[in-house]
Motif scaffolding. Structure first.
Motif, PDB file in Angstrom:
ATOM      1  N   THR A 207      96.846  18.002  41.082  1.00  0.00           N
ATOM      2  CA  THR A 207      96.700  18.520  39.722  1.00  0.00           C
ATOM      3  C   THR A 207      96.530  20.031  39.759  1.00  0.00           C
ATOM      4  OG1 THR A 207      95.635  16.473  38.961  1.00  0.00           O
ATOM      5  CG2 THR A 207      95.340  18.424  37.592  1.00  0.00           C
ATOM      6  N   ILE A 208      97.260  20.708  38.892  1.00  0.00           N
ATOM      7  CA  ILE A 208      97.069  22.141  38.698  1.00  0.00           C
ATOM      8  C   ILE A 208      96.695  22.369  37.241  1.00  0.00           C
ATOM      9  CG2 ILE A 208      98.644  22.838  40.520  1.00  0.00           C
ATOM     10  CD1 ILE A 208     100.769  23.310  38.376  1.00  0.00           C
ATOM     11  N   GLY A 209      96.143  23.538  36.929  1.00  0.00           N
ATOM     12  CA  GLY A 209      95.722  23.777  35.556  1.00  0.00           C
ATOM     13  C   GLY A 209      95.700  25.248  35.214  1.00  0.00           C
ATOM     14  N   SER A 210      95.696  25.519  33.923  1.00  0.00           N
ATOM     15  CA  SER A 210      95.611  26.880  33.426  1.00  0.00           C
ATOM     16  C   SER A 210      95.034  26.805  32.014  1.00  0.00           C
ATOM     17  CB  SER A 210      96.997  27.542  33.426  1.00  0.00           C
ATOM     18  OG  SER A 210      96.892  28.909  33.084  1.00  0.00           O
ATOM     19  N   SER A 211      95.073  27.925  31.312  1.00  0.00           N
ATOM     20  CA  SER A 211      94.608  27.956  29.926  1.00  0.00           C
ATOM     21  C   SER A 211      95.776  28.309  29.023  1.00  0.00           C
ATOM     22  CB  SER A 211      93.474  28.968  29.759  1.00  0.00           C
ATOM     23  OG  SER A 211      93.911  30.267  30.117  1.00  0.00           O
ATOM     24  N   VAL A 212      95.682  27.899  27.761  1.00  0.00           N
ATOM     25  CA  VAL A 212      96.722  28.177  26.793  1.00  0.00           C
ATOM     26  C   VAL A 212      96.079  28.632  25.489  1.00  0.00           C
ATOM     27  CG1 VAL A 212      96.811  25.734  26.121  1.00  0.00           C
ATOM     28  CG2 VAL A 212      98.732  27.233  25.566  1.00  0.00           C
ATOM     29  N   ASN A 213      96.682  29.630  24.856  1.00  0.00           N
ATOM     30  CA  ASN A 213      96.221  30.118  23.565  1.00  0.00           C
ATOM     31  C   ASN A 213      96.760  29.193  22.481  1.00  0.00           C
ATOM     32  OD1 ASN A 213      95.420  31.546  21.324  1.00  0.00           O
ATOM     33  ND2 ASN A 213      96.809  33.269  21.643  1.00  0.00           N
ATOM     34  N   LEU A 214      95.863  28.496  21.790  1.00  0.00           N
ATOM     35  CA  LEU A 214      96.278  27.535  20.780  1.00  0.00           C
ATOM     36  C   LEU A 214      96.395  28.131  19.383  1.00  0.00           C
ATOM     37  CD1 LEU A 214      94.427  24.164  21.551  1.00  0.00           C
ATOM     38  CD2 LEU A 214      96.807  24.776  21.973  1.00  0.00           C
ATOM     39  N   ASP A 215      96.021  29.382  19.204  1.00  0.00           N
ATOM     40  CA  ASP A 215      96.086  29.980  17.864  1.00  0.00           C
ATOM     41  C   ASP A 215      97.493  29.923  17.266  1.00  0.00           C
ATOM     42  OD1 ASP A 215      93.406  30.536  17.420  1.00  0.00           O
ATOM     43  OD2 ASP A 215      93.496  32.419  18.527  1.00  0.00           O
ATOM     44  N   PRO A 216      98.554  30.235  18.025  1.00  0.00           N
ATOM     45  CA  PRO A 216      99.897  30.114  17.439  1.00  0.00           C
ATOM     46  C   PRO A 216     100.225  28.691  16.985  1.00  0.00           C
ATOM     47  CG  PRO A 216      99.974  31.450  19.431  1.00  0.00           C
ATOM     48  CD  PRO A 216      98.610  30.841  19.379  1.00  0.00           C
ATOM     49  N   PRO A 362      88.296  37.241  19.407  1.00  0.00           N
ATOM     50  CA  PRO A 362      88.193  35.786  19.588  1.00  0.00           C
ATOM     51  C   PRO A 362      89.569  35.116  19.544  1.00  0.00           C
ATOM     52  CG  PRO A 362      87.574  36.383  17.359  1.00  0.00           C
ATOM     53  CD  PRO A 362      87.806  37.673  18.089  1.00  0.00           C
ATOM     54  N   ARG A 363      89.739  34.094  20.347  1.00  0.00           N
ATOM     55  CA  ARG A 363      90.949  33.280  20.261  1.00  0.00           C
ATOM     56  C   ARG A 363      90.600  31.838  20.622  1.00  0.00           C
ATOM     57  NH1 ARG A 363      95.247  34.359  25.229  1.00  0.00           N
ATOM     58  NH2 ARG A 363      94.181  33.120  26.829  1.00  0.00           N
ATOM     59  N   THR A 364      91.410  30.901  20.136  1.00  0.00           N
ATOM     60  CA  THR A 364      91.206  29.480  20.431  1.00  0.00           C
ATOM     61  C   THR A 364      91.968  29.140  21.703  1.00  0.00           C
ATOM     62  OG1 THR A 364      91.085  29.032  18.063  1.00  0.00           O
ATOM     63  CG2 THR A 364      91.346  27.145  19.531  1.00  0.00           C
ATOM     64  N   GLU A 365      91.234  28.761  22.714  1.00  0.00           N
ATOM     65  CA  GLU A 365      91.833  28.510  24.026  1.00  0.00           C
ATOM     66  C   GLU A 365      91.556  27.084  24.465  1.00  0.00           C
ATOM     67  OE1 GLU A 365      90.420  30.189  28.104  1.00  0.00           O
ATOM     68  OE2 GLU A 365      91.754  31.702  27.224  1.00  0.00           O
ATOM     69  N   ALA A 366      92.532  26.484  25.109  1.00  0.00           N
ATOM     70  CA  ALA A 366      92.370  25.138  25.670  1.00  0.00           C
ATOM     71  C   ALA A 366      92.823  25.139  27.117  1.00  0.00           C
ATOM     72  CB  ALA A 366      93.164  24.115  24.864  1.00  0.00           C
ATOM     73  N   GLN A 367      92.254  24.243  27.882  1.00  0.00           N
ATOM     74  CA  GLN A 367      92.683  24.052  29.262  1.00  0.00           C
ATOM     75  C   GLN A 367      93.812  23.031  29.285  1.00  0.00           C
ATOM     76  OE1 GLN A 367      91.335  26.000  31.785  1.00  0.00           O
ATOM     77  NE2 GLN A 367      90.416  26.954  29.961  1.00  0.00           N
ATOM     78  N   ILE A 368      94.843  23.310  30.065  1.00  0.00           N
ATOM     79  CA  ILE A 368      95.989  22.421  30.156  1.00  0.00           C
ATOM     80  C   ILE A 368      96.251  22.115  31.628  1.00  0.00           C
ATOM     81  CG2 ILE A 368      97.644  24.340  30.120  1.00  0.00           C
ATOM     82  CD1 ILE A 368      99.499  22.496  28.467  1.00  0.00           C
ATOM     83  N   THR A 369      96.463  20.859  31.954  1.00  0.00           N
ATOM     84  CA  THR A 369      96.628  20.450  33.346  1.00  0.00           C
ATOM     85  C   THR A 369      97.951  19.711  33.526  1.00  0.00           C
ATOM     86  OG1 THR A 369      95.532  18.300  33.040  1.00  0.00           O
ATOM     87  CG2 THR A 369      94.131  20.180  33.604  1.00  0.00           C
ATOM     88  N   LEU A 370      98.444  19.743  34.744  1.00  0.00           N
ATOM     89  CA  LEU A 370      99.645  18.986  35.093  1.00  0.00           C
ATOM     90  C   LEU A 370      99.374  18.232  36.387  1.00  0.00           C
ATOM     91  CD1 LEU A 370     102.634  18.414  34.333  1.00  0.00           C
ATOM     92  CD2 LEU A 370     103.267  20.228  35.937  1.00  0.00           C
ATOM     93  N   SER A 371      99.294  16.910  36.291  1.00  0.00           N
ATOM     94  CA  SER A 371      99.147  16.062  37.479  1.00  0.00           C
ATOM     95  C   SER A 371     100.539  15.594  37.895  1.00  0.00           C
ATOM     96  CB  SER A 371      98.254  14.859  37.169  1.00  0.00           C
ATOM     97  OG  SER A 371      96.952  15.277  36.818  1.00  0.00           O
ATOM     98  N   PHE A 372     100.788  15.555  39.210  1.00  0.00           N
ATOM     99  CA  PHE A 372     102.151  15.252  39.656  1.00  0.00           C
ATOM    100  C   PHE A 372     102.146  14.541  41.002  1.00  0.00           C
ATOM    101  CE2 PHE A 372     100.928  19.497  40.942  1.00  0.00           C
ATOM    102  CZ  PHE A 372     101.343  19.622  42.253  1.00  0.00           C
TER     103      PHE A 372
END
Length: 399
Positions: A207-216, A362-372
């Motif tokens: 699994t790898i992961g990063s963050s994504v800006n959800l405001d858009p 401020p921004r709305t951020e979420a963690q996003i992961t990809l398991s493979f």
């Protein structure tokens, strides 16, 4: 009992809607059955009158078992004449041959399926033998088969035999302790999830992961009606990213790399006592509006346990929005027949440095992961795929 799916060998009766003497129409649903994937209906082959119902509620019957009889015209009876008897299953138990266990004679046990009688030899439609490091003697394995146990179920037992192996006495003591605890039989869907996860875990998963800006995404969502959830934005982004690099979702089967011709992506839907994963076909060619309507339909079917096995088969990847439970991070496990699983966590406000303003905003951020499945794709390929998904989520007008 009809064939309810390629991997379905048996089903449990959950509702009988007719009784002997009732008049029925052609293709009328008369019995509901439950598999490890869904609740489905069994229909009449032709019109007529119910002569006999051969099954009982909460009992499990194999594919091919006779559930009942319909009095019909001679023409219909000839068309739907029974072509073959229900299958039978032979189960042979191994001969115990270890000094620390009682010697028992070899025996052959035959489980036959008569009209209306179900056989439940392995418990699960697709039995899975989990292999552990601890040696299990033939007698212990035979007893485990009787109790429908796998080696994973015995992982907590400290064996007292030579080399710390589990003896038949250890197993019986363990089962006696279980009997003294509050317990109930696992539902079909719970057993199905357990079976799928055992098979998935036989592969090298990462699994790898990063963050994504959800405001858009949130801003784009406000302009839409109906409003897609963040998970559907993620599904659409993953489908488009895979369409650009279809090799990322290829499966390694033996020494062959098998690539799908359609970007069919599943989405995890919570059902009673488990998870169902209906697949949206050609998700890269399905608009967000159509995805939203389809998802609502699937959620309704999931709550009714009406998502059929065909609706859950053949996906190349799945999206799991565990953020709906308030979770920020997770490492979800891909299904056995899939290579990828994209996970989306809960969004939260965080400070982000704005280079132009030279200040934190401020921004709305979420963690996003990809398991493979690491056999099929490496960290570099997975990282590029996840980066592309993030780019699409942060530019939702492209979705």
């Amino acid at each position: 009992m009809p064939q309810l799916g390629e991997s379905i060998a048996e089903a449990t009766i959950v509702d009988i809607k007719v009784k002997p003497g009732d008049e029925v129409a052609d293709d009328q649903e008369i019995i509901e059955v439950e598999t490890n994937k869904a609740v489905m209906g069994v229909t009449t082959p032709c019109k007529g009158k119910i002569a006999k119902v051969s099954v009982q509620l909460k009992e499990t019957y194999p594919v091919g078992a006779v559930l009942g009889y319909v009095e019909a015209s001679e023409a219909d009876a000839a068309r739907f004449a029974k072509q073959a008897p229900p299958p039978s299953l032979d189960v042979a138990e191994e001969i115990p041959a270890r000094a620390d266990e009682e010697v028992a004679p070899a025996r052959q046990k035959r489980i036959s399926t008569r009209d209306g009688d179900g056989a439940r030899a392995g418990g699960l439609p697709v039995p899975v033998a989990a292999k552990g490091a601890t040696f299990m003697s033939p007698r212990v394995r035979a007893r485990m088969a009787e109790l429908q146990l796998t080696t994973a179920d015995l992982a907590g037992i400290m064996g007292t035999g030579a080399g710390n192996r589990v003896t038949i006495k250890d197993l019986e003591n363990f089962m006696q302790k279980i009997e003294n605890q509050t317990a109930h039989e696992a539902s079909a869907i719970r057993s199905g999830v357990a079976d799928a996860m055992r098979r998935s875990w036989t592969r090298p998963l990462s699994t790898i992961g990063s963050s994504v800006n959800l405001d858009p995404v949130l801003q784009n969502r406000r302009s839409r009606d109906p409003k897609p959830g963040p998970g559907l934005y993620a599904l659409r982004a993953l489908a488009l990213a895979l369409a650009e690099t279809p090799g990322a979702a290829a499966k390694l089967i033996g020494n062959r790399v098998v690539q799908s011709n359609s970007m069919d992506v599943g989405i995890a839907v919570e059902a009673e006592d488990g998870i169902m994963v209906p697949v949206i076909r050609a998700a890269d060619k399905t608009s967000l509006a159509d995805l939203t309507a389809k998802y609502k339909e699937l959620v309704d079917l999931g709550r009714q346990r009406r998502i059929s096995p065909d609706m859950q088969a053949g996906g190349v990847a799945t999206v799991s929005n565990f953020g709906t439970f308030g979770m920020e991070w997770g490492t979800p496990i891909p299904l056995p027949d899939q290579t990828l699983l994209l996970g989306l966590g809960a969004g939260k406000k965080v400070p982000s440095w704005d280079e132009e303003k030279k200040e934190f905003v401020p921004r709305t951020e979420a963690q996003i992961t990809l398991s493979f499945d690491h056999r099929s794709i490496d960290g570099g390929g997975a990282g590029r795929l996840l980066k592309r998904v993030i780019e699409l989520l942060e530019a939702p007008e492209q979705l």
